[in-house]
Design an enzyme around this catalytic site. Sequence first.
Site, short mmCIF file in Angstrom:
data_model
loop_
_atom_site.label_atom_id
_atom_site.label_comp_id
_atom_site.label_asym_id
_atom_site.label_seq_id
_atom_site.Cartn_x
_atom_site.Cartn_y
_atom_site.Cartn_z
N CYS A 88 0.82 -1.22 0.00
CA CYS A 88 0.00 0.00 0.00
C CYS A 88 0.85 1.27 0.00
O CYS A 88 0.33 2.37 -0.12
CB CYS A 88 -0.94 0.00 1.19
N HIS A 344 -9.31 4.20 -0.75
CA HIS A 344 -8.00 3.56 -0.76
C HIS A 344 -7.76 2.77 -2.04
O HIS A 344 -7.79 1.54 -2.03
CB HIS A 344 -7.87 2.66 0.47
#
Lengths: 400, 494
Positions: A88, A344
């Site tokens: 991420c 996200h």
Amino acid sequence: MPQGIKDKVAILGMGCSRFGERWDASPEDLMVEAYNEAMSDAGITPEQLDAAWFSTHMEDVGTGRGGIPMGIALRLPNIGVTRVENFCAGGSEAVRAAVYAVASGACDIAIALGVEKLKDTGYGGLPVATVGTYIPQWYPAAVAPANFAQLAAAYRAKHGVDAATLKRAISHVSVKSHANGAKNPKAHLRKEITIEQCLNAPTIAQPLGLFDCCGVSDGAAAVIVTRPEIAREMGKKDLVTFKALQLAVSNGWEMSGSQWDGSYVHTARIASRKAYAEAGIKNPREEISMSEVHDCFSITELVTMEDLGLSDEGGAVRDVLDGKFDADGAIPCQIDGGLKCFGHPVGASGIRMLYEMYLQLLGRAGERQLANPRTGLIHNLGGQPNQNVCSISIVGREGE
Amino acid sequence: MTIGITGYGVYIPHLRLSRKAVVDANAWFAPNLKGKGRGHRSMANWDEDAITMAVAAARDALPESVDRQAFAKVMLASENLPFAERLNAGILAGALGLADDVVANDLGGAQSIALSSLAQAVSAAKADAEASLLVAASHRRTRAASAQELDYADGAAAITVGTENVLAEVLASASHTVDFVDHFRLQGEEIDYHWEERWVRDEGIAKLGPKSVNAALEKAGINAADVNYFIFPSVFKKADAQLAKRCGINEAAVVDNFSAELGDCGTAQGLIMLAGVLESAQPGQIIVLSQFGSGCNTVVLRVTDAISGFKPVRGLAAQLASGKEETSYTRFLAYKGQLKLERGMRGEQDKKTALSTSYRHHKSLLGFIAGRCKESGDVHFPPSRISYTPGNHVQDTQEPYSLADKRGKVLSWSAEYLSSYMAPPHQYGQVDFIGGGRVLMEFTDVAPGDIDSGFEVEMVFRVKDIDELRGYKRYFWKAKPVSYNNADSSAAAE
């Protein structure tokens, strides 16, 4: 000691697509949205780009491998495009590569772009991943919420916090982010929520409920960087420059010894300490105006406040409940809604965080503009608490 | 030279299915089964099969004092071994950490197979003083709304056979082999087909049983009246007592077959009952163990003075007394593969196993072997070439170190409802092993609330994943709360 990156590279322009369940948009569309805004902000033509770094995580369900998807989507003029993948934190890694390229003088102008198209799987949450051929034979088929939920179990055990108090504190984290996200036109989730909604939401992974988990979104973000003197030559004023770019990666210590107690993220402590030193920050609680942290889950944000030194060890529960990180608190956090509400799209998130800091520092954040922020911290975490990559970036106004 | 049983152990799964739940669910279709709705039958969890239960029973029979390298032979008997091709006993040997030169056999074909294998183990001991490990495990499928569904059970038993510290001497054994087909199942089929009970009892057990029992007693030179324990597993009521009577054995010697709270574990049932007897038997007592199947096999044993010197790790009585009542019939059907549940798209994940990788790491995966750094004492799982303690990198210092028999404490955990999992919520967390080592692992046999930070766990060998596309299973170790070992409020009760 290395010289560090402080004030060597400035942001020439930035762009960010609307995040969300973008049923209307392919990865190419998302890239173009972010790219167009960044190029127009920078005021340059494609021929002025010397190199590109491209972040995308889940190539199998999204965008494809290598640098080609970005090269083709944006019809770049046959410049180098390098794909970067670091869980991420890939977005921040693309930025780091572009910044280093410019700082070295090898490039004058470079672009970093991150994109993720997650909503083509047919189900909620992150796509199911397979990692190599050995790990699945012994490691649980663990999902992200349960990996991060374990921070809560260990945090409670370490600090003697009762379950109800911790749940209330992490609910406050989410309520705050929803309040912020509601003011952000590009955010995925734009609805305010109440503490009661959080407390009563269906359980995803104990003790995390639905509202403790961030949105899984489609989106893209881009940044164009150059050296400050070039930016000034191009007529830019009020430059936002990089003060620190640090990355710390687990080496297995958390997973093999028994020294790590599971209640915090080891790499975040290392990377933030190095970043403060690189930026010349002595007292982060005084010198950091605002932060965008990797709030994949509410509990992550809470323990991160301690990892960054913005709260005392064991003190984040109190600080969160006192509103220290609310929009009107001492160090506002996730002023754009964060992963929680802005969304996200994995490969883009690090650059999206930078985008908000950039807007805030230039006074362009509209309804959610903070009063006179000077320094912004970006915490971009990839992996899971027991093995991860943690990127800490600090940006601010040039010369400050 | 005294030859006989040198150790014993059993495994009874944690779940005990309420028979009332079964007959109630099927009452609309099979009201005739209503009368069988009493008590419980043991039920394997979704991640258990004949192999995992065999491993558990063997571990029960192998306290720390037993040298696992000493076994020359390992035999795995079952009517339902998971693999038709791939040595099931090889997986057992790997999980137990037996010697690489062990002879391993899969055995099946009749429920009496465990007893004929015992005779083989005795021959091996006689010829070369070899020690053998014999494990029987049963994990049968049955048709929904059948009598077998209520009568049968899942479980396993293990005995060790040799010449040292013999607890029960094998005095004699006798086989009577005949193609008497009371039930059958072709290769590839899943469920047995049965003939009429009255015929099996009157023409089979009553006539073939005495031939085998009498022959064994005669060889052993024991009078039927002197038999202290007569073990004859059968799902037919009173079949054991009737056979005892026909052979001249006292009715009081007939050993309870645990039909009320356990059920019938097929191939393993004889050894399970034997383990129960050995837990309380006295030196000098005579045990006759007989099991029916394509004829009948019988073994005569005499308990020795060494009997009090051995205790299984947990034993039968303790396992029968613990366990958890299961009242969901659909869970039972699903775990037996007879109810296809909607598992969602997350359940579509490919579980292909790279066999080359499996073999490269087979010691770690099957035996749960970690690496212990000679210099720092730190334990690493999986083992690695470089060991790292802050400030100190050393290379090639790790020695094999088994975590299978170590207990651990839960550092952190969660219970999630997101992934596709057969026993939601899916619970896993970090386990810190006592003596070193930390592994993020799955918890099994757990219900919500059974796990918290600081709880003590022990390791169990289970199915890790099932590759339904290619028909493959892979196995690994999971953690289970130690508190389950206590016969407390979680015990099956009615």
